[in-house]
Design a protein around this motif. Structure first.
Motif, mmCIF file in Angstrom:
data_model
loop_
_atom_site.group_PDB
_atom_site.id
_atom_site.type_symbol
_atom_site.label_atom_id
_atom_site.label_comp_id
_atom_site.label_asym_id
_atom_site.label_seq_id
_atom_site.Cartn_x
_atom_site.Cartn_y
_atom_site.Cartn_z
ATOM 1 N N GLY A 183 -0.918 -33.166 -8.367
ATOM 2 C CA GLY A 183 -1.321 -34.265 -7.501
ATOM 3 C C GLY A 183 -2.732 -34.126 -6.970
ATOM 4 N N LEU A 184 -3.392 -35.244 -6.751
ATOM 5 C CA LEU A 184 -4.660 -35.228 -6.028
ATOM 6 C C LEU A 184 -4.397 -34.825 -4.584
ATOM 7 C CD1 LEU A 184 -7.714 -35.881 -6.025
ATOM 8 C CD2 LEU A 184 -7.109 -38.201 -5.359
ATOM 9 N N SER A 185 -3.257 -35.278 -4.040
ATOM 10 C CA SER A 185 -2.781 -34.839 -2.734
ATOM 11 C C SER A 185 -1.563 -33.953 -2.962
ATOM 12 C CB SER A 185 -2.418 -36.031 -1.858
ATOM 13 O OG SER A 185 -3.561 -36.825 -1.604
ATOM 14 N N THR A 186 -1.618 -32.725 -2.460
ATOM 15 C CA THR A 186 -0.608 -31.733 -2.835
ATOM 16 C C THR A 186 0.299 -31.308 -1.692
ATOM 17 O OG1 THR A 186 -2.230 -29.958 -2.500
ATOM 18 C CG2 THR A 186 -1.996 -30.837 -4.732
ATOM 19 N N PHE A 187 0.246 -32.001 -0.545
ATOM 20 C CA PHE A 187 1.235 -31.747 0.496
ATOM 21 C C PHE A 187 2.611 -32.182 -0.002
ATOM 22 C CE2 PHE A 187 -2.448 -31.881 3.349
ATOM 23 C CZ PHE A 187 -2.150 -30.829 4.202
ATOM 24 N N VAL A 188 3.650 -31.451 0.413
ATOM 25 C CA VAL A 188 5.002 -31.919 0.168
ATOM 26 C C VAL A 188 5.168 -33.270 0.853
ATOM 27 C CG1 VAL A 188 7.448 -31.465 0.578
ATOM 28 C CG2 VAL A 188 5.918 -29.589 -0.055
ATOM 29 N N ILE A 209 -6.387 -30.519 5.134
ATOM 30 C CA ILE A 209 -6.206 -29.181 4.557
ATOM 31 C C ILE A 209 -4.951 -28.560 5.154
ATOM 32 C CG2 ILE A 209 -7.235 -26.891 4.311
ATOM 33 C CD1 ILE A 209 -9.975 -28.289 4.716
ATOM 34 N N GLY A 210 -4.107 -27.997 4.279
ATOM 35 C CA GLY A 210 -2.874 -27.370 4.714
ATOM 36 C C GLY A 210 -2.804 -25.912 4.318
ATOM 37 N N ASP A 211 -1.630 -25.345 4.470
ATOM 38 C CA ASP A 211 -1.409 -23.951 4.103
ATOM 39 C C ASP A 211 -1.421 -23.788 2.585
ATOM 40 O OD1 ASP A 211 -0.828 -22.553 6.671
ATOM 41 O OD2 ASP A 211 0.728 -24.088 6.800
ATOM 42 N N ALA A 238 4.662 -30.924 5.827
ATOM 43 C CA ALA A 238 4.026 -29.613 5.978
ATOM 44 C C ALA A 238 2.941 -29.762 7.037
ATOM 45 C CB ALA A 238 3.423 -29.140 4.654
ATOM 46 N N ARG A 239 2.529 -28.638 7.620
ATOM 47 C CA ARG A 239 1.548 -28.736 8.695
ATOM 48 C C ARG A 239 0.139 -28.916 8.143
ATOM 49 N NH1 ARG A 239 0.927 -22.702 11.388
ATOM 50 N NH2 ARG A 239 0.163 -21.622 9.541
ATOM 51 N N ILE A 240 -0.695 -29.546 8.946
ATOM 52 C CA ILE A 240 -2.091 -29.787 8.606
ATOM 53 C C ILE A 240 -2.941 -28.899 9.507
ATOM 54 C CG2 ILE A 240 -3.936 -31.496 8.566
ATOM 55 C CD1 ILE A 240 -1.695 -33.586 8.130
ATOM 56 N N LEU A 241 -3.823 -28.137 8.905
ATOM 57 C CA LEU A 241 -4.637 -27.182 9.651
ATOM 58 C C LEU A 241 -5.966 -27.770 10.091
ATOM 59 C CD1 LEU A 241 -4.093 -24.026 7.410
ATOM 60 C CD2 LEU A 241 -2.665 -24.890 9.267
ATOM 61 N N ALA A 242 -6.526 -28.645 9.277
ATOM 62 C CA ALA A 242 -7.845 -29.202 9.585
ATOM 63 C C ALA A 242 -8.052 -30.461 8.765
ATOM 64 C CB ALA A 242 -8.948 -28.190 9.285
ATOM 65 N N ILE A 243 -8.985 -31.293 9.216
ATOM 66 C CA ILE A 243 -9.393 -32.490 8.486
ATOM 67 C C ILE A 243 -10.907 -32.486 8.387
ATOM 68 C CG2 ILE A 243 -9.430 -35.014 8.466
ATOM 69 C CD1 ILE A 243 -6.866 -35.006 10.051
#
Length: 626
Positions: free
Chosen positions: A72-77, A229-231, A261-266
């Motif tokens: 995926g271009l976006s890889t968060f669950v 950005i995530g883990d 999933a958690r997001i650490l930064a944007i």
């Protein structure tokens, strides 16, 4: 469509998988089946697929997630939403919005993992589809869809960019930006720290953006690239354009679309100067809080950290590097106590420091915090009432600030019943003398003088100035020793509605300010010694000609409060028939063409806290444009 079939034996089950259909049969019990339809497969990298999942109704599924890592271009669950199309009798159906395939994805077959939860059980199943090479009609090594999406080439016009071009001037050519997954047009960049959705409280982040034209009425259009950005390297990428004086929501999560999933930064990048704010919303109470963007830094200051209230305070450090960063956390409160220093190693990604829970000697007392790192990091500070309560985010998370010689707060409640405070902190070795001036709509400012001892905090209550009004406050050093200043609030409307909030002021005045979200009351403050004429301009998203302006005279050393729309006004407010989703405020040039006085602009919005709507007024300071 080509079909790929394979048998998988696990725990007595035999699974048959195809690109368009997945069947699972359980042996020795009545047959149970679920189906995954992969719409659009096979797909070129840069294209999109959609998953539609059917599960037996007797599974009592509460949610289904899909893991796009690896393609995926976006890889968060991601969470699948209920499917309201045709669904077989006896089944529940879910769907996922189209997943864009990263142009850098490995060519070949990819397996997708789905997880269904409900009735106390978790079930995992799979589907597969094939990814073909991306189109590259001009054969420059950069896929056509990437060049179009990132704004390098107009859709349908090839070979207008080259692999070695560097349009954002960052020293990285287009082909290397593609390989790294970064923005080739990101000349301007802003960051946000913690932005994790709070599922338990139904809290979700939104970004609001504005590209203010250099001159009113001059059309501007620019590319914007937003990366969450995530883990473990997970990320979510959205790319679009901010056209004209465009405003509105540019990144939005809802209960259905929030990543699981958690997001650490944007990170937000644009080819034009822009204004962006991160607001937190609750499905129960609406607007909760807003934070300004920051820049990674090695030095961070907080005037308040652990508190004497029953509040759990914490620091959220985000290390953007691939290697650990060493940082020293120093806590101080008065000249009578020696500062407490702790050294920590911040691994790549997120490190949470629970201040009054994890740091010995801090609990139950007020401390200021200084952080010195050996590489740039992002650092946010949050509060949560009734510790430990570590299972979900509090709505008030604010980045730190650098030391400065002056601080401005355009909207402070100085009424007699107010408990709002300004907290000043001096981490240095010399005493800092300060002048505190409280400005209002009528009458000259009230001025007092004080001193902040070395390694000490000083708490000021604007209500002690006997003005009984809403006001603006300026705090300036009188002996050149820099300090940090925050506006602190707290409340206790019910056991469920207690809250604490604190945010730094701004250290500069300006001639033009941007508000990416217009709401409530706009505070305009002229701390200079000459009168100012200011212009408030509001914009609608996507409608460049829908621009509304109004002009006001702000006398020297005065602040005005402008209530937008036809809402009734409170004493001392001006109501204007002006609407829009975002806006700018600028000090107009004088009659002789010289620049007008420098001003400070803010916004006051009704905000909820811990499930209670409109329990406080959140003062937010606009973004200085120039």
């Amino acid at each position: 469509m080509s079909l790929y079939r394979r048998g998988i034996s696990t725990r007595g089950r035999v699974c048959t998988v195809s690109t368009g259909l997945l069947m699972v049969t359980t042996l020795a019990v009545p047959a149970v089946a679920q189906t995954v339809r992969v719409e659009g497969a096979p797909v070129r990298a840069g294209g999109a697929v959609q998953f539609v999942v059917e599960v037996p109704a007797d599974w009592q599924v509460d949610s289904i997630t899909v893991d796009p890592l690896g393609f995926g271009l976006s890889t968060f669950v991601r969470r699948l939403a209920p499917w309201y199309g045709s669904c077989p009798a006896g089944s529940r159906c879910f769907s996922d919005p189209f997943n864009t395939i990263d142009e850098r994805t490995r060519v070949g077959e990819h397996t997708v993992t789905f997880t269904a939860t409900g009735a106390g059980r978790t079930r995992t199943f799979f589907a597969s589809f094939r990814v073909d090479p991306p189109a590259d009609d001009d054969r420059d090594g950069m896929p056509d869809t990437w060049e179009w999406r990132e704004g390098l080439e107009p859709n349908g016009r090839l070979a207008t960019s080259a692999p070695g071009d560097d349009p954002d001037g960052d020293g990285i050519g287009n082909i290397d930006e593609f390989r790294a997954g970064s923005s080739p047009m990101g000349r301007y960049r802003q960051y946000f720290g913690d932005a994790s959705p709070g599922d338990r409280q139904q809290m979700y982040a939104r970004l609001f953006g504005l590209t203010p034209a250099r001159d009113p009425g001059v059309w501007t259009s620019g590319q914007v690239h937003i990366q969450a950005i995530g883990d473990d390297g997970r990320r979510s990428v959205r790319v679009g354009r901010l056209d004209g004086d465009y405003s509105g929501t540019i990144f939005n999560w809802t209960p259905d679309s929030a990543p699981a999933a958690r997001i650490l930064a944007i990170v937000v990048e644009s080819e034009l100067p822009f204004v962006v704010e991160r607001s937190l919303y609750s499905s129960a109470t609406g607007f909760l809080a807003t934070s300004r963007s920051v820049t990674p830094s090695s030095d961070w200051e907080f005037a308040t950290g652990p508190t004497s209230e029953p509040v759990d305070s914490f620091l959220l450090a985000y290390n953007p590097a691939a290697t650990p960063v060493r940082a020293t956390f120093t806590y101080y409160r008065s000249a009578d106590e020696a500062p407490i220093a702790t050294e920590r190693v911040l691994q790549p990604g997120r490190t949470t420091v629970w201040l009054n829970a994890d740091e010995s000697g801090l609990a139950g007392r007020d401390f200021a915090v200084t952080v010195r790192a050996d590489a740039p990091i992002l650092l946010d500070r949050g509060f949560r009432w009734q510790p430990p309560g570590r299972t979900a985010p509090q709505e008030q998370v604010t980045p730190g600030a650098p030391l400065a010689s002056q601080w401005y707060f355009p909207y402070v409640d100085a009424s007699g019943q107010s408990d709002e405070r300004l907290v000043l902190a001096n981490p240095g070795e010399r005493e800092s003398g300060v002048e505190i001036a409280v400005f209002r709509r009528e009458g000259e400012p009230r001025v007092r003088y004080a001193a902040i001892a070395p390694h000490s905090r000083l708490v000021i209550r604007p209500s002690d100035f006997d003005l009984d009004t809403l006001a603006a406050v300026r705090v300036v050093t009188t002996n050149g020793v820099a300090f940090v200043a925050e506006h602190a609030q707290r409340g206790s409307v019910s056991p469920q509605g207690r809250w604490a909030a604190s945010t730094p002021g701004v250290s500069q005045t300006g001639s033009r300010w941007g508000l990416a979200r217009l709401d409530g009351v706009v505070a305009i403050w002229n701390p200079s010694d000459t009168d100012a004429v200011v212009e408030l301009t509001s914009f609608y998203p996507g409608h460049y000609l829908n621009i509304y302006t109004d002009t006001f005279k702000i006398p020297a050393r005065r602040m005005h409060r402008i209530r937008l729309g036809r809402s009734s006004t409170a004493p001392g407010e001006i109501s204007v028939d002006i609407y829009g989703f975002s806006g700018t405020v600028r000090s107009l040039p004088r009659a002789d063409g010289t620049p007008g006085p420098q001003i400070v602009v803010g916004r006051a919005s009704a905000a909820g806290a811990l499930g209670t709507p409109n329990v406080r007024i959140e003062p937010f300071i606009a973004t200085r444009i120039d």
